[in-house]
Enzyme design. Structure first.
Site, short mmCIF file in Angstrom:
data_model
loop_
_atom_site.label_atom_id
_atom_site.label_comp_id
_atom_site.label_asym_id
_atom_site.label_seq_id
_atom_site.Cartn_x
_atom_site.Cartn_y
_atom_site.Cartn_z
N CYS A 88 -1.24 8.22 6.74
CA CYS A 88 -0.76 8.76 6.95
C CYS A 88 -0.71 10.36 7.38
O CYS A 88 0.51 10.88 8.04
CB CYS A 88 -0.41 8.83 5.25
SG CYS A 88 0.09 7.59 4.50
N HIS A 115 4.47 15.52 4.55
CA HIS A 115 4.22 13.93 3.62
C HIS A 115 5.02 13.67 2.53
O HIS A 115 4.40 13.87 1.81
CB HIS A 115 3.28 13.50 4.53
CG HIS A 115 2.51 12.09 3.81
ND1 HIS A 115 3.28 10.81 4.45
CD2 HIS A 115 2.21 11.53 2.92
CE1 HIS A 115 3.31 9.70 4.25
NE2 HIS A 115 1.55 9.55 3.48
N ASN A 137 7.93 5.72 1.18
CA ASN A 137 6.30 6.87 1.80
C ASN A 137 6.05 5.84 3.02
O ASN A 137 5.77 3.66 3.26
CB ASN A 137 4.93 5.91 1.60
CG ASN A 137 4.42 7.05 2.10
OD1 ASN A 137 4.48 6.66 3.35
ND2 ASN A 137 3.22 6.23 1.74
O1 UT7 Z 1 0.16 8.41 1.51
C1 UT7 Z 1 -1.18 7.62 1.75
C2 UT7 Z 1 -1.71 8.32 0.16
N1 UT7 Z 1 -0.61 8.02 -0.87
C3 UT7 Z 1 -0.73 8.15 -1.99
O2 UT7 Z 1 -0.76 9.39 -2.05
C4 UT7 Z 1 -0.62 7.92 -2.77
C5 UT7 Z 1 -0.89 8.66 -4.23
N2 UT7 Z 1 -0.71 7.82 -5.31
C6 UT7 Z 1 0.24 7.95 -6.16
O3 UT7 Z 1 1.16 8.45 -5.58
C7 UT7 Z 1 0.36 7.57 -7.80
O4 UT7 Z 1 -1.10 7.00 -8.30
C8 UT7 Z 1 1.32 6.14 -7.89
C9 UT7 Z 1 2.52 6.30 -7.84
C10 UT7 Z 1 0.76 4.78 -7.13
C11 UT7 Z 1 0.67 5.81 -9.54
O5 UT7 Z 1 1.33 6.61 -10.57
P1 UT7 Z 1 0.44 7.00 -11.46
O6 UT7 Z 1 1.21 7.91 -11.94
O7 UT7 Z 1 -1.09 7.68 -11.08
O8 UT7 Z 1 0.18 5.60 -12.73
P2 UT7 Z 1 -1.27 4.96 -13.10
O9 UT7 Z 1 -1.32 3.99 -12.02
O10 UT7 Z 1 -1.64 5.96 -13.35
O11 UT7 Z 1 -0.73 3.91 -13.76
C12 UT7 Z 1 -0.09 4.54 -15.52
C13 UT7 Z 1 0.80 3.66 -15.92
C14 UT7 Z 1 -0.51 2.29 -15.97
O12 UT7 Z 1 -0.38 1.21 -16.72
P3 UT7 Z 1 -1.06 1.36 -18.22
O13 UT7 Z 1 -2.67 1.17 -17.53
O14 UT7 Z 1 -1.53 3.39 -18.46
O15 UT7 Z 1 -0.89 0.36 -19.51
C15 UT7 Z 1 0.26 0.48 -14.80
O16 UT7 Z 1 -0.42 -0.28 -14.98
O17 UT7 Z 1 1.95 2.42 -15.18
C16 UT7 Z 1 1.91 1.28 -14.77
N3 UT7 Z 1 2.13 0.70 -14.14
C17 UT7 Z 1 3.59 0.52 -13.49
N4 UT7 Z 1 4.39 0.41 -14.64
C18 UT7 Z 1 5.51 0.75 -14.28
C19 UT7 Z 1 1.88 1.01 -12.77
N5 UT7 Z 1 2.50 0.67 -11.19
C20 UT7 Z 1 4.02 0.49 -12.63
C21 UT7 Z 1 5.27 0.13 -11.99
N6 UT7 Z 1 6.67 0.84 -13.31
N7 UT7 Z 1 5.36 0.16 -10.69
#
Ligand code: UT7
Length: 329
Positions: A116, A256, A286
């Protein structure tokens, strides 16, 4: 003689027609519009549909429109730097393929892989060829067909990424406008958290790698988020401090587009007010190497000559950085 800077003299972008909305994703994986919107800020992303189309096919319309706008021919281009993590093929370079498709007969070129942060790295390296006097016209292209490496059964990643491409032309400027400074960083210990498991030389494609779905993007989102939110914000603040820039000196912050929460943290850390922060993540998601040039393209008409722009990015690798440039037209 005044110092020669590498200035952006034209910008254009291209996004495919197909719109993949949060509501359509709800029919594909266990997710919902409310979760995606609040966690990422994304409402929809574009997808390049059609057999045999790759990243270069988005670059062609972007670059052709850019050349027309600037009133030059492809034959005048000296160098093409194609920043991408989804090249048309492992080799040869997509820069070469693009050169052939647009008729850039006098250009040499190469692909640049910095996930990225690729467009930032490309802008910084492209600038060197202008500043040194070696070249007069350098094309820096940033784009990805992320849909080619996304598993549309993985709700943690398929909601984030989209396809798109943008390009800028760099030319010499002696009025003090152009790329003024850059801070670029890499940390290979981040490899475990964001990568593609197979397809490279350590694990060439095989039936096993296909069955194990190892050709898709793998991300440990929470960890990447933690690194991104601090490093992208810190490096943007660092380049402002290094160049004696206060928040009011900044016309536009160009972050970004990975996650709206990371963008907001960068704005807060730098003190740049939200009306000066460029955001189009809600429409494009993204697009990896495409985010920054697509932002420049969409906001081009609002920029004024001499405007101070701060670009910042963070990506897999890890890679991150910031560029301070003065808009030249
Ligand atoms: O550009 C390259 C660099 N990449 C980035 O900058 C991405 C950085 N990361 C992020 O933007 C975030 O971490 C994400 C958007 C990928 C995820 O958001 P988060 O707030 O960190 O969520 P999480 O991974 O901690 O997941 C929280 C909960 C989980 O469920 P439990 O374990 O709490 O029951 C996930 O399974 O949300 C669940 N979950 C979803 N729920 C509904 C994960 N994806 C989804 C989804 N819809 N699409």
């Amino acid at each position: 003689m005044s110092k020669v800077h590498a200035a952006i003299t034209a910008v254009h972008g291209y996004v495919p027609d197909y719109v993949l909305t949060n509501h359509e994703l709800e029919t594909m994986v266990d997710t919902n519009d409310e979760w995606i919107t609040t966690r990422t800020g994304i409402k929809e992303r574009r997808i390049l549909k059609g057999e045999g189309l790759g990243t270069s096919d988005m670059a062609v319309p972007a670059v052709e429109a850019l050349l027309k706008k600037r009133g030059i021919t492809a034959a005048e281009i000296d160098l093409i730097i194609f920043c991408t993590s989804t090249p048309d093929r492992v080799f040869p370079a997509t820069a070469n393929i693009l050169a052939d498709k647009i008729g850039a007969k006098n250009a040499w070129g190469y692909d640049l892989q910095a996930t990225c942060s690729g467009f930032l790295f490309g802008l910084a390296t492209g600038s060197q060829f202008i500043e040194s006097g070696k070249h007069k016209k350098v094309l820096v292209v940033g784009g990805d067909k992320m849909s080619s490496i996304i598993n549309y059964k993985d709700r943690a990643t398929c909601i984030i990424f989209g396809d798109g491409c943008g390009a800028v032309l760099l030319e010499p400027n002696e009025e003090g406008n152009g790329v003024i400074d850059s801070i670029l960083k890499s940390d290979g210990s981040g490899v475990d958290f964001l990568h593609q498991k197979a397809g490279g030389s350590i694990k060439p494609p095989s039936h096993e790698t296909i069955d194990a779905m190892e050709h898709y993007l793998y991300q440990e989102g929470k960890t990447v988020f933690k690194f991104a939110v601090t490093n992208m914000a810190d490096v943007a603040a660092e380049i402002m401090e290094k160049n004696g820039l206060a928040p009011d000196d900044i016309a536009w912050l160009v972050p970004h587009q990975a996650n709206k929460r990371i963008i907001d943290a960068t704005a807060t850390r730098t003190g740049v007010s939200s009306d000066k922060v460029i955001i189009n993540i809600e429409r494009f998601g993204n697009t990896t190497n495409g985010t920054l040039p697509l932002c420049l393209w969409e906001w081009e008409s609002k920029f004024k000559k001499g405007d101070n722009l701060i670009l910042a990015a963070f990506g897999g690798g890890f890679t991150w950085g910031s560029i301070y440039l003065k808009w030249a037209y």
